[in-house]
Design a protein around this motif. Structure first.
Motif, short mmCIF file in Angstrom:
data_model
loop_
_atom_site.label_atom_id
_atom_site.label_comp_id
_atom_site.label_asym_id
_atom_site.label_seq_id
_atom_site.Cartn_x
_atom_site.Cartn_y
_atom_site.Cartn_z
N VAL A 69 0.80 -1.50 0.01
CA VAL A 69 -0.07 0.07 -0.13
C VAL A 69 1.00 1.24 -0.03
N ASP A 70 0.51 2.29 -0.74
CA ASP A 70 1.41 3.48 -1.04
C ASP A 70 1.53 4.05 0.41
N VAL A 71 0.64 4.38 1.28
CA VAL A 71 0.83 5.01 2.50
C VAL A 71 -0.20 4.43 3.66
N PRO A 72 0.02 4.54 4.77
CA PRO A 72 -0.74 4.02 5.69
C PRO A 72 -1.89 5.02 6.13
N ALA A 75 -5.23 7.64 10.62
CA ALA A 75 -5.33 7.34 12.10
C ALA A 75 -4.24 7.13 12.94
N GLU A 76 -2.93 6.98 12.21
CA GLU A 76 -1.65 6.56 12.97
C GLU A 76 -1.00 7.71 13.53
N ASP A 77 -0.48 7.57 14.89
CA ASP A 77 0.20 8.75 15.41
C ASP A 77 1.57 8.49 15.04
N THR A 78 2.11 7.47 14.51
CA THR A 78 3.69 7.62 13.95
C THR A 78 3.37 6.83 12.59
N VAL A 79 4.15 6.93 11.65
CA VAL A 79 4.33 6.48 10.44
C VAL A 79 4.85 4.94 10.46
N PRO A 80 3.94 4.01 10.25
CA PRO A 80 4.51 2.58 10.40
C PRO A 80 4.85 2.24 9.01
N LEU A 81 5.81 1.40 8.82
CA LEU A 81 6.57 0.86 7.77
C LEU A 81 5.72 -0.56 7.25
N GLY A 82 5.00 -1.06 7.96
CA GLY A 82 4.33 -2.12 7.84
C GLY A 82 3.14 -2.61 9.03
N SER A 83 2.21 -3.35 8.58
CA SER A 83 1.11 -3.80 9.80
C SER A 83 0.94 -5.33 9.17
#
Length: 142
Positions: A69-72, A75-83
């Motif tokens: 996916v291009d961007v999360p 709703a995220e506080d920090t920017v994750p690299l994956g989930s």
């Protein structure tokens, strides 16, 4: 005396060059050359390579959907690299790698490949409830 019949003028040939004499324009590279792949396709290939490396050791990953996916989501506080998300109600387990945050943190293809593999290993470890080092013994050594 009969005069010889003059030869017929040749039919016009199709043009093989443009008016500047440079030749026909076309793609810079054929589609099978990596140069023709978009950044998103190249990133997807990095994720697929990492998954294939892990599937040799963990065959149960064949039932997991790996997505890019291009961007999360916002709703995220920090920017994750994956989930990752476990399977539920007939849907397979899912691991997502976020392309833009990974690209921003890397300078070249080699760094990107290493970071993608680390993200995939971390998400697989979270999904399986294991330590990343047990999923891939080379984790964190690069």
């Amino acid at each position: 005396m009969d005069s010889p019949v003059p030869p017929r003028p040749p039919e016009p040939r199709p043009r093989h060059r443009d008016r500047h004499g440079r030749g026909m324009r076309g793609p810079v590279a054929p589609p099978q050359v990596p140069l023709a792949a978009s950044r998103a396709e190249a990133f997807g290939d990095l994720v697929q390579d990492s998954v294939e490396r892990l599937e040799r050791r963990w065959p149960q990953l064949a039932d997991v959907d790996f997505l890019v996916v291009d961007v999360p989501g916002p709703a995220e506080d920090t920017v994750p690299l994956g989930s990752s998300a476990p399977s539920e109600k007939g849907l397979p387990a899912r691991i997502v790698v976020y392309r833009r945050p990974v690209e921003i943190r890397t300078k070249n293809r080699e760094e990107r490949a290493m970071l993608v593999h680390e993200v995939v290993v971390e998400q697989v470890a979270e999904l399986l409830g294991l330590a990343p080092e047990s999923v891939d013994p080379r984790y964190g050594q690069d």
